[in-house]
Design a protein around this motif. Structure first.
Motif, PDB file in Angstrom:
ATOM      1  N   LEU A  50      25.413 -24.667 -39.478  1.00 49.19           N
ATOM      2  CA  LEU A  50      25.027 -23.489 -38.697  1.00 49.19           C
ATOM      3  C   LEU A  50      23.584 -23.086 -39.000  1.00 49.19           C
ATOM      4  CD1 LEU A  50      28.315 -21.400 -38.953  1.00 49.19           C
ATOM      5  CD2 LEU A  50      27.556 -22.868 -37.079  1.00 49.19           C
ATOM      6  N   ARG A  51      23.193 -23.165 -40.256  1.00 47.25           N
ATOM      7  CA  ARG A  51      21.791 -22.904 -40.615  1.00 47.25           C
ATOM      8  C   ARG A  51      20.886 -23.914 -39.920  1.00 47.25           C
ATOM      9  NH1 ARG A  51      18.820 -25.547 -43.992  1.00 47.25           N
ATOM     10  NH2 ARG A  51      20.613 -26.500 -45.041  1.00 47.25           N
ATOM     11  N   ARG A  52      21.279 -25.169 -39.910  1.00 45.72           N
ATOM     12  CA  ARG A  52      20.485 -26.205 -39.268  1.00 45.72           C
ATOM     13  C   ARG A  52      20.350 -25.945 -37.765  1.00 45.72           C
ATOM     14  NH1 ARG A  52      19.890 -31.199 -42.034  1.00 45.72           N
ATOM     15  NH2 ARG A  52      20.692 -31.121 -44.186  1.00 45.72           N
ATOM     16  N   LEU A  53      21.446 -25.517 -37.148  1.00 49.29           N
ATOM     17  CA  LEU A  53      21.404 -25.220 -35.714  1.00 49.29           C
ATOM     18  C   LEU A  53      20.448 -24.072 -35.438  1.00 49.29           C
ATOM     19  CD1 LEU A  53      22.471 -25.658 -32.838  1.00 49.29           C
ATOM     20  CD2 LEU A  53      24.363 -24.112 -33.400  1.00 49.29           C
ATOM     21  N   GLU A  54      20.501 -23.035 -36.268  1.00 46.07           N
ATOM     22  CA  GLU A  54      19.607 -21.889 -36.093  1.00 46.07           C
ATOM     23  C   GLU A  54      18.150 -22.292 -36.287  1.00 46.07           C
ATOM     24  OE1 GLU A  54      19.933 -17.139 -36.917  1.00 46.07           O
ATOM     25  OE2 GLU A  54      20.928 -18.509 -38.301  1.00 46.07           O
ATOM     26  N   GLU A  55      17.929 -23.299 -37.112  1.00 46.06           N
ATOM     27  CA  GLU A  55      16.561 -23.764 -37.369  1.00 46.06           C
ATOM     28  C   GLU A  55      16.087 -24.808 -36.360  1.00 46.06           C
ATOM     29  OE1 GLU A  55      16.837 -25.129 -41.374  1.00 46.06           O
ATOM     30  OE2 GLU A  55      16.707 -23.107 -42.255  1.00 46.06           O
ATOM     31  N   GLY A  56      16.934 -25.133 -35.372  1.00 48.90           N
ATOM     32  CA  GLY A  56      16.494 -26.028 -34.305  1.00 48.90           C
ATOM     33  C   GLY A  56      17.056 -27.428 -34.342  1.00 48.90           C
ATOM     34  N   ALA A  57      18.187 -27.649 -35.012  1.00 49.12           N
ATOM     35  CA  ALA A  57      18.798 -28.978 -35.041  1.00 49.12           C
ATOM     36  C   ALA A  57      19.179 -29.427 -33.638  1.00 49.12           C
ATOM     37  CB  ALA A  57      20.032 -28.958 -35.941  1.00 49.12           C
ATOM     38  N   ASN A  58      19.278 -30.743 -33.454  1.00 51.15           N
ATOM     39  CA  ASN A  58      19.668 -31.292 -32.159  1.00 51.15           C
ATOM     40  C   ASN A  58      20.967 -30.665 -31.677  1.00 51.15           C
ATOM     41  OD1 ASN A  58      17.462 -32.975 -32.230  1.00 51.15           O
ATOM     42  ND2 ASN A  58      18.613 -34.831 -32.735  1.00 51.15           N
ATOM     43  N   ALA A  59      21.002 -30.318 -30.412  1.00 50.89           N
ATOM     44  CA  ALA A  59      22.197 -29.716 -29.817  1.00 50.89           C
ATOM     45  C   ALA A  59      22.038 -29.697 -28.311  1.00 50.89           C
ATOM     46  CB  ALA A  59      22.398 -28.284 -30.331  1.00 50.89           C
ATOM     47  N   THR A  60      23.153 -29.549 -27.635  1.00 48.97           N
ATOM     48  CA  THR A  60      23.138 -29.232 -26.210  1.00 48.97           C
ATOM     49  C   THR A  60      23.681 -27.823 -26.046  1.00 48.97           C
ATOM     50  OG1 THR A  60      23.475 -31.529 -25.513  1.00 48.97           O
ATOM     51  CG2 THR A  60      24.026 -29.810 -23.919  1.00 48.97           C
TER      52      THR A  60
ATOM     53  N   VAL B  35      29.067 -35.626 -32.803  1.00 50.33           N
ATOM     54  CA  VAL B  35      27.927 -35.968 -31.954  1.00 50.33           C
ATOM     55  C   VAL B  35      26.996 -34.760 -31.903  1.00 50.33           C
ATOM     56  CG1 VAL B  35      29.168 -37.637 -30.542  1.00 50.33           C
ATOM     57  CG2 VAL B  35      29.177 -35.231 -29.882  1.00 50.33           C
ATOM     58  N   ASP B  36      25.725 -34.994 -31.574  1.00 51.08           N
ATOM     59  CA  ASP B  36      24.759 -33.896 -31.592  1.00 51.08           C
ATOM     60  C   ASP B  36      24.450 -33.356 -30.203  1.00 51.08           C
ATOM     61  OD1 ASP B  36      23.281 -35.985 -30.586  1.00 51.08           O
ATOM     62  OD2 ASP B  36      21.641 -35.831 -32.033  1.00 51.08           O
ATOM     63  N   GLY B  37      25.383 -33.570 -29.260  1.00 49.77           N
ATOM     64  CA  GLY B  37      25.196 -33.002 -27.942  1.00 49.77           C
ATOM     65  C   GLY B  37      25.745 -33.893 -26.852  1.00 49.77           C
ATOM     66  N   LEU B  38      25.471 -33.504 -25.623  1.00 46.97           N
ATOM     67  CA  LEU B  38      25.890 -34.260 -24.439  1.00 46.97           C
ATOM     68  C   LEU B  38      24.772 -35.224 -24.040  1.00 46.97           C
ATOM     69  CD1 LEU B  38      27.771 -34.747 -21.959  1.00 46.97           C
ATOM     70  CD2 LEU B  38      26.518 -32.883 -20.825  1.00 46.97           C
ATOM     71  N   TYR B  39      25.127 -36.499 -23.850  1.00 41.24           N
ATOM     72  CA  TYR B  39      24.166 -37.530 -23.473  1.00 41.24           C
ATOM     73  C   TYR B  39      24.441 -38.028 -22.060  1.00 41.24           C
ATOM     74  CZ  TYR B  39      22.281 -38.019 -28.215  1.00 41.24           C
ATOM     75  OH  TYR B  39      21.637 -37.794 -29.406  1.00 41.24           O
TER      76      TYR B  39
ATOM     77  N   ASP C 291      24.712 -47.410 -25.291  1.00 42.09           N
ATOM     78  CA  ASP C 291      23.622 -47.366 -24.302  1.00 42.09           C
ATOM     79  C   ASP C 291      22.348 -46.864 -24.964  1.00 42.09           C
ATOM     80  OD1 ASP C 291      21.938 -47.089 -22.166  1.00 42.09           O
ATOM     81  OD2 ASP C 291      23.139 -45.581 -21.104  1.00 42.09           O
ATOM     82  N   PRO C 292      21.416 -47.767 -25.313  1.00 41.64           N
ATOM     83  CA  PRO C 292      20.184 -47.352 -25.993  1.00 41.64           C
ATOM     84  C   PRO C 292      19.285 -46.474 -25.127  1.00 41.64           C
ATOM     85  CG  PRO C 292      20.092 -49.674 -25.387  1.00 41.64           C
ATOM     86  CD  PRO C 292      21.485 -49.227 -25.136  1.00 41.64           C
ATOM     87  N   ALA C 293      19.518 -46.466 -23.822  1.00 37.86           N
ATOM     88  CA  ALA C 293      18.695 -45.649 -22.921  1.00 37.86           C
ATOM     89  C   ALA C 293      19.261 -44.244 -22.732  1.00 37.86           C
ATOM     90  CB  ALA C 293      18.560 -46.341 -21.568  1.00 37.86           C
ATOM     91  N   ALA C 294      20.418 -43.960 -23.336  1.00 42.50           N
ATOM     92  CA  ALA C 294      21.039 -42.640 -23.166  1.00 42.50           C
ATOM     93  C   ALA C 294      20.174 -41.549 -23.788  1.00 42.50           C
ATOM     94  CB  ALA C 294      22.428 -42.633 -23.804  1.00 42.50           C
ATOM     95  N   THR C 295      20.039 -40.439 -23.102  1.00 40.97           N
ATOM     96  CA  THR C 295      19.253 -39.307 -23.610  1.00 40.97           C
ATOM     97  C   THR C 295      20.117 -38.060 -23.669  1.00 40.97           C
ATOM     98  OG1 THR C 295      18.484 -38.775 -21.363  1.00 40.97           O
ATOM     99  CG2 THR C 295      17.086 -40.222 -22.712  1.00 40.97           C
TER     100      THR C 295
END
Length: 371
Positions: free
Chosen positions: A250-260, A179-183, A190-194
């Motif tokens: 890790l490169r993607r995260l450093e470049e701003g990939a989705n994350a919490t 997963v790309d973070g906490l929703y 849940d389509p409304a989850a952010t």
């Protein structure tokens, strides 16, 4: 207390947790070799800019399943331990093969819950990991699933990764996940989850949003990730949850990939000193003026500077440090009271002759003191 800034670009000592589902193809049981090669490239880039890296890697049981043909059903303990034994050697070899082309050395470190529950074993673990990092080695840490039972296991590598981060005083922990973070809810239903970009405090409302494990190869879910976040952030370590399946996570995260990102509430050094200072001392070590001056300059306490040892303490126990002018602080001692009494006033190179076996040069290491 003000939160500490999060971000991979600021990391100086980084722990990365890698789940089984990222390393091992669920259908075939084979290693995802291309993904692992790309991860090694990320690690090499981090090391090139001076960031120390430790990996907490799942995958031994998942790899062993494939080799032994055990399928994806839940395994009895004996088969799980056998799969781990078979898979662990393959996992270690795989990391060595992808890191070597970058001039990086790998080390395998297998731990159980007892290694953090016992102060003596905790200190030994910390000393080993610190030494590996000082020798420019990438520690590959995993739970010792070949011998661990429910009573002595962490239960999932999210928890283990957080404990490793605390043990080595890491400033950043990254959980590579599916997963790309906490929703706010389950995004699959849940389509409304952010997604939360930043969590500064883990509240009961935040905890209520956590779900259970979703992968047949992994034990952890969002609940365990939040427990890991609480452990890490209170010890001064920022933590990120991010999607790890793509190449170069890790490169993607450093470049701003989705994350919490969960922000640290202090620094690792302050948290550790606060923990040491809060313990009840089991004895007293009195030092001379020269040792007191050395401690004030940030040095370790060597046996040569010790004038008196009092109490009945064991290795890893907290002891009070007293100088000519009185109380200086306290620290976690690396010798028993009996051993400390024997080597007190002697040079470190005399320790082996005095005790009959080689010991550590410092009676109390500077990282294990709160002055």
């Amino acid at each position: 207390m003000a939160a500490v800034t999060s971000g991979l670009s600021a990391a100086r000592r980084l722990v990365v947790k890698i789940g089984s589902a990222l390393l091992v193809d669920r259908e075939t049981g084979a290693l995802r070799q291309e993904w692992l090669v790309a991860l090694a490239e990320d690690i090499a880039a981090l090391r090139a800019r001076g960031c120390e890296v430790l990996l907490v890697s799942s995958g031994s049981i998942a790899l062993g399943r494939g080799v032994l043909g055990l399928g994806l059903t839940e395994l009895p303990l004996e088969q799980s331990q056998a799969a781990a034994a078979v898979g662990q050697i393959r996992l270690a070899r795989a990391y060595e093969e992808v890191l070597t082309p970058h001039g990086l050395k790998a080390a395998q470190v297998l731990l159980t819950l007892e290694d953090s529950a016992s102060r003596r074993r905790y200190l030994n673990t910390r000393a080993t990991l610190e030494t590996l990092l000082s020798l420019d080695v990438i520690p590959i840490v995993n739970e010792n699933d070949t011998v661990a039972t429910d009573e002595i296991r962490f239960g999932d590598n999210d928890r283990l990764a957080a404990q490793v981060a605390v043990t080595v005083g890491a400033d950043t922990l990254v959980l590579l996940s599916d997963v790309d973070g906490l929703y706010t809810g389950n995004p699959a239903t849940d389509p409304a989850a952010t997604r939360f970009d930043v969590v500064e405090e883990i509240t009961p409302e935040i905890e209520a949003m956590a779900g259970d494990a979703g992968s047949g190869l992994s034990r952890g879910g969002m609940k365990t990730k939040l427990l890991a976040a609480r452990t890490a952030t209170t010890a001064g370590c920022a933590m990120a949850i991010t999607h790890g399946f793509a190449l170069g996570p890790l490169r993607r995260l450093e470049e701003g990939a989705n994350a919490t990102w969960f922000t640290a509430q202090t620094t690792p050094q302050a948290a550790r000193k606060g923990w040491i200072g809060s313990m009840k001392p089991r004895g007293t070590v009195t030092v001379d003026a020269g040792a007191a001056k050395a401690l004030a300059e940030g040095k370790s306490l060597l046996p040569a500077g010790v004038r008196r040892v009092e109490g009945a303490f064991l290795r890893g126990d907290p002891v009070e440090i007293v100088g000519p002018a009185g109380h200086l602080g306290q620290g976690l001692v690396r010798y028993t009271a009996t051993e400390a009494g024997v080597i007190a006033g002697h040079r470190s190179e005399e320790i082996e002759a005095l005790l009959g076996y080689p010991g550590r040069a410092a009676l109390i290491h500077r990282d294990d003191m709160a002055l």
